[in-house]
Design a protein around this motif. Sequence first.
Motif, short mmCIF file in Angstrom:
data_model
loop_
_atom_site.label_atom_id
_atom_site.label_comp_id
_atom_site.label_asym_id
_atom_site.label_seq_id
_atom_site.Cartn_x
_atom_site.Cartn_y
_atom_site.Cartn_z
N LEU A 557 0.83 -1.21 0.00
CA LEU A 557 0.00 0.00 0.00
C LEU A 557 0.86 1.27 0.00
CD1 LEU A 557 -2.90 -0.97 2.45
CD2 LEU A 557 -3.05 -0.61 -0.02
N LYS A 558 1.96 1.24 0.76
CA LYS A 558 2.86 2.38 0.77
C LYS A 558 3.46 2.59 -0.62
CE LYS A 558 4.17 2.21 5.65
NZ LYS A 558 5.28 2.05 6.62
N LYS A 559 3.84 1.47 -1.27
CA LYS A 559 4.38 1.60 -2.62
C LYS A 559 3.34 2.17 -3.59
CE LYS A 559 7.71 -2.22 -2.21
NZ LYS A 559 8.10 -3.54 -2.73
N VAL A 560 2.08 1.69 -3.44
CA VAL A 560 1.00 2.21 -4.30
C VAL A 560 0.79 3.70 -4.04
CG1 VAL A 560 -1.48 2.09 -4.74
CG2 VAL A 560 -0.15 -0.01 -4.55
N GLU A 561 0.90 4.12 -2.76
CA GLU A 561 0.74 5.54 -2.42
C GLU A 561 1.82 6.38 -3.11
OE1 GLU A 561 0.66 8.47 1.48
OE2 GLU A 561 1.17 6.35 1.68
N VAL A 562 3.07 5.89 -3.05
CA VAL A 562 4.16 6.62 -3.72
C VAL A 562 3.90 6.69 -5.22
CG1 VAL A 562 6.61 6.56 -4.26
CG2 VAL A 562 5.84 6.02 -1.94
N SER A 563 3.44 5.54 -5.79
CA SER A 563 3.13 5.54 -7.23
C SER A 563 1.99 6.50 -7.55
CB SER A 563 2.76 4.11 -7.67
OG SER A 563 2.37 4.11 -9.04
N GLY A 564 0.96 6.56 -6.64
CA GLY A 564 -0.15 7.50 -6.86
C GLY A 564 0.31 8.94 -6.82
N ASN A 565 1.21 9.26 -5.86
CA ASN A 565 1.75 10.63 -5.81
C ASN A 565 2.49 10.97 -7.09
OD1 ASN A 565 0.71 11.09 -3.27
ND2 ASN A 565 2.55 10.35 -2.21
N SER A 566 3.26 10.02 -7.62
CA SER A 566 3.96 10.25 -8.89
C SER A 566 2.97 10.50 -10.01
CB SER A 566 4.87 9.05 -9.22
OG SER A 566 5.81 8.83 -8.20
N GLU A 567 1.88 9.70 -10.03
CA GLU A 567 0.86 9.88 -11.07
C GLU A 567 0.19 11.25 -10.95
OE1 GLU A 567 -1.44 8.83 -14.38
OE2 GLU A 567 0.38 7.97 -13.49
N MET A 569 1.58 13.98 -9.71
CA MET A 569 2.54 14.96 -10.21
C MET A 569 2.55 14.98 -11.74
SD MET A 569 3.82 16.52 -7.68
CE MET A 569 5.26 17.28 -8.46
N ARG A 570 2.50 13.76 -12.34
CA ARG A 570 2.46 13.70 -13.81
C ARG A 570 1.21 14.38 -14.36
NH1 ARG A 570 0.44 10.68 -17.79
NH2 ARG A 570 -0.79 9.39 -16.34
N LEU A 571 0.05 14.14 -13.71
CA LEU A 571 -1.20 14.79 -14.15
C LEU A 571 -1.12 16.30 -13.99
CD1 LEU A 571 -3.86 12.30 -12.73
CD2 LEU A 571 -3.14 12.59 -15.11
N HIS A 572 -0.47 16.77 -12.90
CA HIS A 572 -0.29 18.23 -12.72
C HIS A 572 0.52 18.82 -13.87
CE1 HIS A 572 -2.22 19.34 -9.02
NE2 HIS A 572 -1.70 18.32 -8.37
N LYS A 573 1.60 18.09 -14.23
CA LYS A 573 2.42 18.58 -15.35
C LYS A 573 1.62 18.60 -16.64
CE LYS A 573 6.89 17.15 -13.49
NZ LYS A 573 8.09 16.29 -13.67
N MET A 574 0.81 17.53 -16.86
CA MET A 574 -0.03 17.51 -18.06
C MET A 574 -1.02 18.68 -18.05
SD MET A 574 -0.87 13.43 -18.49
CE MET A 574 -2.02 13.79 -19.82
N LEU A 575 -1.58 18.98 -16.87
CA LEU A 575 -2.52 20.12 -16.77
C LEU A 575 -1.84 21.43 -17.07
CD1 LEU A 575 -5.35 21.09 -16.05
CD2 LEU A 575 -4.66 21.19 -13.64
N GLU A 576 -0.59 21.60 -16.57
CA GLU A 576 0.15 22.83 -16.87
C GLU A 576 0.42 22.94 -18.37
OE1 GLU A 576 3.65 22.83 -14.54
OE2 GLU A 576 2.63 23.27 -12.65
N ASN A 577 0.78 21.80 -18.99
CA ASN A 577 1.01 21.83 -20.44
C ASN A 577 -0.26 22.19 -21.19
OD1 ASN A 577 3.69 21.09 -20.10
ND2 ASN A 577 3.27 18.90 -20.26
N GLU A 578 -1.40 21.62 -20.75
CA GLU A 578 -2.67 21.97 -21.40
C GLU A 578 -2.99 23.45 -21.22
OE1 GLU A 578 -4.66 20.23 -23.28
OE2 GLU A 578 -3.42 18.44 -23.19
#
Length: 904
Positions: A557-567, A569-578
């Motif tokens: 679950l901790k690993k999934v949480e870290v992966s979710g935070n990364s996702e 951050m990636r979505l934030h970057k995609m939103l900034e690009n949009e």
Amino acid sequence: MSTTSGNGAVNYRNGTHRSSLRTQPSSSGAQKPSVKSKSALRKSSPAALGGGGSKSGSGADAGVPGRVRVAVRLRPRNGEEMIADADFADCVELQPELKRLKLRKNNWDTDTFEFDEVLTEYASQKRVYEVVAKPVVEGVLDGYNGTIMAYGQTGTGKTYTLGQLGEEDVADRGIMVRAMEDILAEVSLETDSISVSYLQLYMETVQDLLDPSNDNIAIVEDPKSGDVSLPGATLVEIRDQQSFLELLQLGEDHRFAANTKLNTESSRSHAILMVNVRRSLKSSESNGNSHMTKSLKPPVVRKGKLVVVDLAGSERINKSGSEGHTLEEAKSINLSLSALGKCINALAENSSHVPFRDSKLTRLLRDSFGGTARTSLVITIGPSPRHRGETTSTIMFGQRAMKVENMVKLKEEFDYKSLSRRLEVQLDNLIEENERQQKAFVDEVERITVEAHNQIAEAESRYANALEEEKQRYQNDYMESIKKLEENWSKNQKKLAAERLALGEKNGLDITSNGNRSIAPALEEVSELKKLLQKEAQSKMAAEEEVNRLKQQLTELKKVEVSGNSEIMRLHKMLENETQQKEKLEGEIATLHSQLLQLSLTADETRRNLEQHGSEKSSGALRLPQIQDPGNAEKPPVARLFEQVGLQKILSLLEADDADVRIHAVKVVANLAAEEANQQQIVEAGGLTSLLMLLKNTEDETIHRVAAGAIANLAMNETNQELIMDQGGIGLLASTAANAEDPQTLRMVAGAIANLCGNDKLQTKLRSEGGIAALLGMVRCGHPDVLAQVARGIANFAKCESRASTQGTKRGKSLLIEDGALSWIVQNAKTETVAIRRHIELALCHLAQHEGNAKEMVKEGAIWELVRISRDCSREDIRSLAHRTLTSSPTFLTELRRLRVDIR
């Protein structure tokens, strides 16, 4: 009248000296020149501005040409002139639709002059502002310097045009008040600023009207740029319209004035209002720039300066009656105006030397004539023939000023201080936001860790308790089973022993082997209990494995949480690009809008230049030759004009989908139709048919007004009149008149119908298709120009009927009387408007020449108007015609004898 007492005290306009406003003086140095300049097409630029300016940041800014625009405004007759000049016609005649002015030399000769705008005595203050000053004010708001100036003889309305406050009637507000209203409506007081100085040039001394003690202000010229500034003048920050009105009132109270024969309150100084506008613009992001690059771009500041100059009136000493100190003031005024005239002459003739330094007035106006400002000049004249010489001088001044061309420059600079402050604030906000995000992240990690530890501890405690309870239960069961087995075994042993004893005693046998068979069941039960204990041990091991599995799940679950935070951050970057892509598209859309607006402005400039016959269409399609000075050379031949422009191309634009293009095209055709040499070409090319179709198929009143004006010009030709009638033109004009509300549209339609009324062959058809009814319907407007055209049309129709009656081809009562025009003619026969009254008097005389109309005219009271005309009309030919008509009609003679009226 301003006078100086022995102790040096001075009386000012409208009373004694007032205390100045609480103002802040400007900085001691002159303003720094703009470090960035661009050239751009403006919505209301005075002439075609040509190519683009220099790139931003260049050292030397390339300006764009802008000719000085000149408008002429006629003052109505005052009471003294109406009495003294009652027997004389006005020395000027205005043709506003052609933008022409005719100046009568004598009763036979006239000189014709053309201006950018011709304003009649009925022109409202709002119209004067819109055609003279509004384009300049718009340029100032966009970063250009602008000048508005009034020039003319004393008493012709310069101060009324520029400085009227309109306290009693807002419709009387002058250019200064209206300009500030527009500026305040456009700027944002949070980011922009407006500052005002109000000065007067009196006896070659620059004085501060807001602080009379500051009476010798120096004029400073920048040796590099040539800009003129007044560092010692008072600067007042303007926040609302009321404070500006109070400032103007204070300045007017301090301005010098005197009572002369030409004006009871004559200005004895040149008043100069300087309005400095500073506007901050948002920088548009260039293609491919990041958000950080955009934030680092410095904001652009545009500085525009509006100068409104109310010149003191020129005067002749023998007419103004000036003497003493007033005479010295008049000499100083005339010298400064003479120096201004010399500078304009030198600029108009492209002289290598322009004597700007001959007067402080010319030094102050150096940027307005031949400089970088957009300049609009209004010359004011009076109608009286007694001042024909001064009127001629004023008109010639305006004609020479129209030849002066300035190089208009955009004043822009980067606001680095504002950028630095903005970046500091952004940096502080980013640091605070980063600290808040970091603290929130740490808190969230701690919260998740604590929750995980709590869950693990709770699971371990729960499983340990369950295991302990289960173990305790099995132990209790085991102990109870052992106890029961022991009790059973003991009972069995006793029982067995008793049985053995009894059996031994009975048989004397050894039964030890049978005892083994009785112990076997107990051993089996013990074996089962051992198996249960093994199962409990296995359950404990399974529970421990479950705990380990839960620990692994927590780690996953901790690993999934870290992966979710990364996702995330990636979505934030995609939103900034949009977001960046969206801003980029918005920038491109704004660029396309700007290009579309530029094309529209180019078309508008082309239309104005075609109206003035003096510029070219920047897209390369239309180019008209320069119109020479009126009266000095012939107009260019139509063949050459059409070779350069192409009449078919102009006419094709009348059917364009864009309404603005159609408006521009019909204005071009109307101006070409004003020249008689072009009319046949326009008709042969189908221009008349196209104009009539515009009246039929469009609802735009601007197109209706200009198209009707063009038809009116074409209707001056007899051949064209028949074509207009054959194509249903009178019906279309009547329909246009019924739906129009604008007085100028009605004036154009009435002018066209009036021209058609002068054709003998079209009388019956014109009346049957509603021409007379349309004329009479337009009197609802009440505007003097419209009524003058209606009266002219009625006079033309009556003249044709009179001619037909004399030739014997007309029988019966007049068609005008049948349509009810006689009552309107009688009601307006005594109007004070000369143009209306003259046409009505002619119409009455022509109607009276036909005996079939006499009874109706007697019934309507027209005979009394004929008697008045025969006695009091200012024109001898009309008086003679009225007298001859009365004496030749039996019906009129009988009625006059009955009324005992002597007309001899």
